[in-house]
Enzyme design. Structure first.
Site, short mmCIF file in Angstrom:
data_model
loop_
_atom_site.label_atom_id
_atom_site.label_comp_id
_atom_site.label_asym_id
_atom_site.label_seq_id
_atom_site.Cartn_x
_atom_site.Cartn_y
_atom_site.Cartn_z
N ASN A 98 0.85 -1.20 0.00
CA ASN A 98 0.00 0.00 0.00
C ASN A 98 0.88 1.24 0.00
OD1 ASN A 98 0.42 0.88 2.87
ND2 ASN A 98 -0.37 -1.19 3.23
N ASP A 117 -4.86 -6.43 4.93
CA ASP A 117 -5.93 -7.27 5.49
C ASP A 117 -5.94 -8.65 4.85
OD1 ASP A 117 -7.01 -5.44 7.33
OD2 ASP A 117 -7.94 -4.35 5.69
N LYS A 158 9.31 -16.77 -10.00
CA LYS A 158 8.60 -15.65 -10.64
C LYS A 158 7.50 -16.16 -11.57
CE LYS A 158 9.33 -11.68 -13.54
NZ LYS A 158 10.10 -11.19 -14.66
N PHE A 167 -5.62 3.62 14.35
CA PHE A 167 -5.90 4.57 13.28
C PHE A 167 -7.04 4.01 12.45
CE2 PHE A 167 -2.97 8.16 12.37
CZ PHE A 167 -2.22 8.10 13.53
N LYS A 218 -14.81 0.95 15.03
CA LYS A 218 -13.50 0.30 15.31
C LYS A 218 -13.19 0.38 16.80
CE LYS A 218 -10.96 0.09 11.09
NZ LYS A 218 -11.21 0.87 9.91
N LYS A 276 -12.62 -3.23 18.40
CA LYS A 276 -11.22 -3.58 18.71
C LYS A 276 -10.82 -3.20 20.13
CE LYS A 276 -9.92 -3.37 13.85
NZ LYS A 276 -8.81 -3.46 12.93
#
Ligand code: PMT
Length: 408
Positions: free
Chosen positions: A209, A278, A288, A323, A337, A341
């Protein structure tokens, strides 16, 4: 509140040098011992005698003309000063400080600094906005220096724009805040995660990301400035991490999971700024993957461990800050969240907004507590957002309890 503090005011050669007189006078009136150091250019704008009269101490402006009787003056002053405030800071001196150039008393002194360094830029607005100056200011922030942003208004050159030295009273307040903040996380063990994770598809490709690590690194650096003992668990990042007490480099979500759980027992506060994958490929190709004649390629993904949820399950005394990176319904998603959590705070940033979230130097966040309170911090450098997140953690009753327990 400044009684007993030893503050060096470094004056550099800009028209705003005269405003440093008010700052020196205010610092002295508040009980600080003030040593003024001038660059040679600054002496063309204000006579050293003015600063000598206001501070009650001879001004230092010549590397080879000692004033204090110490053997190696810049090293001794650097070791003694609680804070060095460079006010005003010209583009030239900012550039030198950013690159470790030490060719006069002031720049040599800053390199030898033991305490905090604060820089208040003042210059023409085109100079201030120039990429080189902005890059140098970012480098100073990365070194842990405090930057007091200049104001907008009519400048000495007659143009209007940003670049006017911040009001001396604003700089004074910043100095007081820095000196208070430089101790307020002392003794706290902070665990920070930063950067993005990478999940291998084959030996050369991965799912990743856009996290740069800037937000998490800024939090780690801010906490270090404020006296915390910091452990940083980081995914791959192109930027240099701050000098933490412990640095653990990981690549995958699984590795981050293991590293974080390993450090969790000794942490008082955990701030999870990392962008953790995730999902990961269920099977990692050993060689490869070749294009061959394929038009499409299907990858089967499986869930990675949710680190934060696991910490929420295991926590006994730790303060847990997560976050939330969301592209819609920011506050609602962030609130859910907190509950799911078992967090104490969540810092929510809206993805897709310019200057916010992934890979930018700035961020805009809403901080939500388990009580449901929301505080929104408008767009600001991540270095400042980091301090405000730490300020919010300090407001939690759990943090006050932590301090009480530490005092026993
Ligand atoms: O690194 P920068 O370029 O400076 O960018 C900063 C940032 C955008 C990465 C940062 O501000 C941020 O939002 N970090 C969290 C990104 C994220 O993954 O958000 P999320 O909503 O998917 O995850 C929620 C929380 O759960 C996060 O604290 C995350 O660390 C944690 N998580 C997520 C998945 C997982 N498997 N385990 C986790 O612990």
């Amino acid at each position: 509140m400044l009684a007993g503090k030893f503050i060096v005011v470094g004056v550099t050669g800009g028209i705003a040098a005269y405003k440093a007189c008010e700052l020196v006078s205010s610092l002295s009136k508040r009980g600080a011992t003030v040593q003024v150091v001038m660059t040679e250019h600054a002496t063309h704008f204000v006579q050293p005698l003015t600063f000598q009269t206001l501070s009650g101490r001879p001004v230092i402006y010549d590397l080879f003309q000692p004033q204090t009787g110490s053997k190696v003056e810049h090293v001794d002053l650097g070791a003694q000063a609680d804070l060095i405030a460079v006010v005003p800071a010209t583009a030239n001196v900012i550039g030198k400080l950013a690159h470790g150039i030490a060719d006069d008393f002031l720049t040599t002194l800053v390199l030898a600094a033991n305490g905090q360094v604060l820089v208040a830029p003042a210059m023409n607005s085109r100079m201030y906005r120039h990429q080189a100056v902005q890059a140098n200011l970012n480098q100073l922030r990365a070194l842990g220096y405090w930057v007091v942003l200049p104001e907008e208004g009519v400048l000495a050159c007659g143009e209007e724009g940003v670049g006017r030295l911040a009001d001396p009273q604003t700089i004074l307040k910043e100095i007081e805040a820095v000196l208070v903040k430089s101790r307020d996380w002392a003794g706290v063990n902070l665990l920070v995660t930063a950067g993005g994770t990478r999940e291998a598809i084959d030996p050369v490709r991965f799912i990743g990301n856009r996290s740069s690590g800037k937000m998490g690194y800024a939090i780690a650096r801010a906490a270090l400035q404020r006296g915390a003992t910091v452990c940083l668990v980081t995914g791959p990042s192109a930027i240099v991490p701050p000098p933490c007490h412990r640095l653990v480099r990981v690549e995958t979500a699984e590795e981050m999971y293991r590293a974080v759980l390993n450090e969790f027992a000794s942490a008082d506060v955990v701030i999870k700024a990392a962008a953790v994958a995730d999902f990961r490929p269920k099977v990692q190709a050993p060689a490869k993957i070749k294009k061959d004649e394929r038009e499409t390629l299907v990858l089967e993904l499986e869930r990675t461990p949710d680190i934060l949820s696991e910490l929420g399950r295991q926590k006994d005394r730790q303060i847990l800050v997560g976050f939330a990176a969301e592209s819609d319904n920011l506050i609602d998603h962030a609130r859910s969240k907190i509950r799911s959590k078992n967090l104490d705070l969540v810092v929510a940033n809206q993805i897709g907004k310019e200057g916010v979230g992934f890979d930018s130097d700035t961020n805009e966040v809403s901080i939500i507590s388990s009580e449901g309170l929301v505080k929104t911090i408008p767009l600001a450098p991540k270095t400042q957002i980091a301090h405000q997140i730490l300020d919010e953690v300090m407001q939690l009753p759990q943090f006050k309890k932590l301090r009480d327990d530490m005092a026993r």
